[in-house]
Design an enzyme around this catalytic site. Sequence first.
Site, PDB file in Angstrom:
ATOM      1  N   GLU A 181      -4.682   2.146   2.634  1.00 49.35           N
ATOM      2  CA  GLU A 181      -4.882   0.855   3.114  1.00 49.35           C
ATOM      3  C   GLU A 181      -5.102   1.331   5.084  1.00 49.35           C
ATOM      4  O   GLU A 181      -5.956   0.579   5.441  1.00 49.35           O
ATOM      5  CB  GLU A 181      -3.742   0.220   3.265  1.00 49.35           C
ATOM      6  CG  GLU A 181      -3.722  -1.439   3.863  1.00 49.35           C
ATOM      7  CD  GLU A 181      -3.553  -1.304   5.390  1.00 49.35           C
ATOM      8  OE1 GLU A 181      -3.925  -2.285   5.998  1.00 49.35           O
ATOM      9  OE2 GLU A 181      -2.719  -0.441   5.902  1.00 49.35           O
ATOM     10  N   GLU A 182      -4.517   2.295   5.330  1.00 47.58           N
ATOM     11  CA  GLU A 182      -4.372   2.370   6.686  1.00 47.58           C
ATOM     12  C   GLU A 182      -5.896   2.900   7.564  1.00 47.58           C
ATOM     13  O   GLU A 182      -5.996   2.361   8.728  1.00 47.58           O
ATOM     14  CB  GLU A 182      -3.400   3.581   7.213  1.00 47.58           C
ATOM     15  CG  GLU A 182      -1.969   3.300   6.917  1.00 47.58           C
ATOM     16  CD  GLU A 182      -1.227   2.098   7.781  1.00 47.58           C
ATOM     17  OE1 GLU A 182      -2.314   1.663   8.584  1.00 47.58           O
ATOM     18  OE2 GLU A 182      -0.218   1.623   7.602  1.00 47.58           O
ATOM     19  N   ASP A 231       3.106  -6.337   3.475  1.00 48.23           N
ATOM     20  CA  ASP A 231       2.587  -5.109   4.262  1.00 48.23           C
ATOM     21  C   ASP A 231       3.223  -5.543   5.845  1.00 48.23           C
ATOM     22  O   ASP A 231       2.245  -5.553   6.537  1.00 48.23           O
ATOM     23  CB  ASP A 231       1.355  -4.866   4.021  1.00 48.23           C
ATOM     24  CG  ASP A 231       0.744  -3.620   4.839  1.00 48.23           C
ATOM     25  OD1 ASP A 231       1.690  -2.886   5.333  1.00 48.23           O
ATOM     26  OD2 ASP A 231      -0.354  -3.758   5.265  1.00 48.23           O
ATOM     27  N   HIS A 241       0.861  -1.066  -0.051  1.00 49.37           N
ATOM     28  CA  HIS A 241      -0.098  -0.038  -0.025  1.00 49.37           C
ATOM     29  C   HIS A 241       0.791   1.184   0.104  1.00 49.37           C
ATOM     30  O   HIS A 241       1.811   1.326   0.715  1.00 49.37           O
ATOM     31  CB  HIS A 241      -0.992  -0.003   1.015  1.00 49.37           C
ATOM     32  CG  HIS A 241      -0.523   0.087   2.645  1.00 49.37           C
ATOM     33  ND1 HIS A 241      -0.058   1.159   3.078  1.00 49.37           N
ATOM     34  CD2 HIS A 241      -0.453  -0.932   3.454  1.00 49.37           C
ATOM     35  CE1 HIS A 241       0.158   0.979   4.544  1.00 49.37           C
ATOM     36  NE2 HIS A 241       0.211  -0.314   4.486  1.00 49.37           N
ATOM     37  N   HIS A 254       3.720   2.483  12.628  1.00 48.16           N
ATOM     38  CA  HIS A 254       2.750   3.835  12.980  1.00 48.16           C
ATOM     39  C   HIS A 254       3.463   4.769  13.836  1.00 48.16           C
ATOM     40  O   HIS A 254       2.633   5.429  14.607  1.00 48.16           O
ATOM     41  CB  HIS A 254       1.585   3.393  13.434  1.00 48.16           C
ATOM     42  CG  HIS A 254       0.557   2.361  12.549  1.00 48.16           C
ATOM     43  ND1 HIS A 254      -0.583   1.870  13.024  1.00 48.16           N
ATOM     44  CD2 HIS A 254       0.966   1.843  11.376  1.00 48.16           C
ATOM     45  CE1 HIS A 254      -1.120   1.152  12.114  1.00 48.16           C
ATOM     46  NE2 HIS A 254      -0.259   1.113  11.304  1.00 48.16           N
ATOM     47  N   ASP A 309       6.117   0.869   6.572  1.00 50.50           N
ATOM     48  CA  ASP A 309       4.614   0.609   6.417  1.00 50.50           C
ATOM     49  C   ASP A 309       4.080   1.697   5.412  1.00 50.50           C
ATOM     50  O   ASP A 309       3.655   2.770   5.936  1.00 50.50           O
ATOM     51  CB  ASP A 309       4.454   0.693   7.825  1.00 50.50           C
ATOM     52  CG  ASP A 309       2.636   0.194   7.762  1.00 50.50           C
ATOM     53  OD1 ASP A 309       1.924  -0.317   6.819  1.00 50.50           O
ATOM     54  OD2 ASP A 309       2.104   0.420   8.919  1.00 50.50           O
TER      55      ASP A 309
END
Lengths: 471, 471
Positions: free
Chosen positions: B334-335, B362, B286, B433, B298
Amino acid sequence: MTHRIRALPLFAVLLAATSFATTAADESPLDADAVARAEALRDRALAGSGAYAIVEDLTTRVGPRLAGTEADARGVEWAIAKFKELGYDKVWTEPVSFPVWERGFEAARVIRPVPQSFAIAALGGSVGTPEEGLRGEVVKFADYAALLEGTREQVEGKIVYIGNRMQRARDGSGYGTAVRARSAGASRAAALGAQAILIRSIGTAANSRTPHTGMLSYDIAFRKIPGAALSNPDADLLENMLARGEPVEIELRMGSGIRDEYTSRNVIAEVTGRDDSGKVVLIGGHLDSWDLGTGALDDGAGVAITMAAGKLIADLPRAQRPRHTVRVVAWANEEQGVYGGKAYADAHKDAVADHLLGFESDFGAGRVWRFDTRVAEAALPMMDAIGAVLAPLGIERGGNEAYGGADVGPMRALGMPVASLVQDGTTYFDYHHTANDTLDKVDAKDLDQNVAAYVTLTYLIAEHGLPPAPQ
Amino acid sequence: MTHRIRALPLFAVLLAATSFATTAADESPLDADAVARAEALRDRALAGSGAYAIVEDLTTRVGPRLAGTEADARGVEWAIAKFKELGYDKVWTEPVSFPVWERGFEAARVIRPVPQSFAIAALGGSVGTPEEGLRGEVVKFADYAALLEGTREQVEGKIVYIGNRMQRARDGSGYGTAVRARSAGASRAAALGAQAILIRSIGTAANSRTPHTGMLSYDIAFRKIPGAALSNPDADLLENMLARGEPVEIELRMGSGIRDEYTSRNVIAEVTGRDDSGKVVLIGGHLDSWDLGTGALDDGAGVAITMAAGKLIADLPRAQRPRHTVRVVAWANEEQGVYGGKAYADAHKDAVADHLLGFESDFGAGRVWRFDTRVAEAALPMMDAIGAVLAPLGIERGGNEAYGGADVGPMRALGMPVASLVQDGTTYFDYHHTANDTLDKVDAKDLDQNVAAYVTLTYLIAEHGLPPAPQ
């Protein structure tokens, strides 16, 4: 004070001979009972010194303690109360005055070639930017030495970036070379007409978005320009942008600057010696910290180690106290210019001879691995003998050129003998002066080992004094 | 598509038998020439796949790519250009619409018992506080399960804090249990009358002041209250304050919220198969990221791994291309809810049967260590044979309950077979994140191993197809 051993009866000499192997019995400069008591104190510290609880309390109840802030005053009150709670005999304060530096807001973003933001920290003492910020193209220098070769043509109107990486070492020896970019870079860049300076953080956290702050020094011959540190990953990003050969333009906004004068206090506490001789062993850590983390390592740990070491001596029955007094200082504003240490030396310069030995804990919470001294030659046999009592802690005997610590430096300059219980600093500069200087980096057992070393050295010097330097 | 082996001449079967040891020669479902070509691709990837340069470029030229921001659009343009530069045959985009969430400012500070600040990150999707902030006493729950037992009397008017710690594991299995506090905690707290919720970061960075963001989900039955994560050291500090038994009052200020609708794009590229059959192997990563770091792990790494795998196939002479097409998707958003994956499934739901196999990268940049599938039983011998070609990469054959990846989930739900090349995620949740999701966490050789695995599996499925599921 002469070699204590000369006055000892033979049985004590023989007892002493059983206590350490490296000094022949008939030469031991240490009293055997005193060694036994030091060993008991050392082992009590290892069993649980209480130092972790002290640094936990400091980080929880006070937190970051930037000099001149309301937390500075809270820290002073905390230290007074803590010394009393720990059973010290005397607690007082002495004034320490300095200009107040404020961080304010801080932000850096790339304007060209693409918008991105950087994590930065203003360097201590830095002036700010105009409120609307400043913009400039970045010119890179590999290190401070390269900037010294820079030209006005390269630099004028630009933002200087210095990219040197600090090397990791147990003794922190990478700091000295790396830190010149931070301390002297701004004025050197200003001399060439730069608008501002950004540096790669002076720290070893290659993988952490936590920039390292710390002082810069302005050369009054040049314009004061703003200085800030990029975290290592941000410095990598900037270098990746620069490597493409396109101009990189940055906007820098910093609200930092010097505001007012402030008077903080050295908090001083004593465990009175049984002879109340007026002579003291001087230990301590600095109470102030940078503002980004809670100052657990720098220098909550040092405050806690030395407070806990003094407390173990305070807990002794009065008759078992060492002859001389143990003085523990929670120093004010070390970070911004050793103000506490200088004020102390100024106040006590006539009593240098009463200071048997001084040493500060100010290198984090790692275990002590080396015992250095800076004493007269006559005192070396005693120091070697103390080294033997420290050896079971995994501490080797170092040389006689000890640093002693920043805050004892001004007294050292006046002639006070010093020592260093050198800590393992392998990871210290991962966290030093960053938001990551927090309690989770402190290990209670490692602190206990530090306290064991401090109480051993402190007690034995307080008991024996130091052989005087030859006149 | 049936077992390719049935049509093979004997010499090919014999050749195939030399290529892998775990499948008997007369049963091999793989063409020997194809295996040899897959092995050559695999080894070419190991020799230098170019994936690192791709993620370096993405993090440098685009940086953080929060869905719906100007960087989202820049990321789309970057992906289009990169696919073309890498030699893909077709590149197009498909629209993906979603509401835009903005972070805005965020700050948390302790009012009582002593002033301190916390490092926080608003949770994705969270509403903000009133502009002047909100204040409340903190009530702690050990974990989400404990909050489920909470009462209105305990919680009403307060700020809920959930303290559970995520456990480290190679397969990231600690995430599932820990993340409930983040995803469901806010509405549960709101149901009991809480003003806001703070959680200990859902991450394994116990020693980093970098809070982990990520989505929360509101239950529409309850009031939407603000939610934010504390970094682990900040959570420790809050717990140390709470442990003293005095009320801890916090002020929380967050400017986050949902603003507008935005239409981003899935960027889709193909390496056309030599039969141009209309059938595709679907891989990708993504393109969006959270805003705190540069999204290197990520999911810049996943984008780079799959782009580089497709490029290796694009570099083959046309006659050596696999029969079927390789489709690589750089998924949008995506997140914040797998919007890209859902939009794709919606657009391609009538072509599920043309999707031979789907799998997404991912889970960071760690090496692949397990090969899972979710395919019809008839396809298992082929998958096991492919597993033998992957084995020299240090990859073990896993089970047949593969996840496949978030963005292929909607297609999986419609019947598309999926696989997972499972990465080592031991350190993934240290950075996931957070502001620390930056390029320095990516190792070029580890990426090459990933590309080797992706190109092997992709090529062999594109060449052979998959045996159909029994009707």
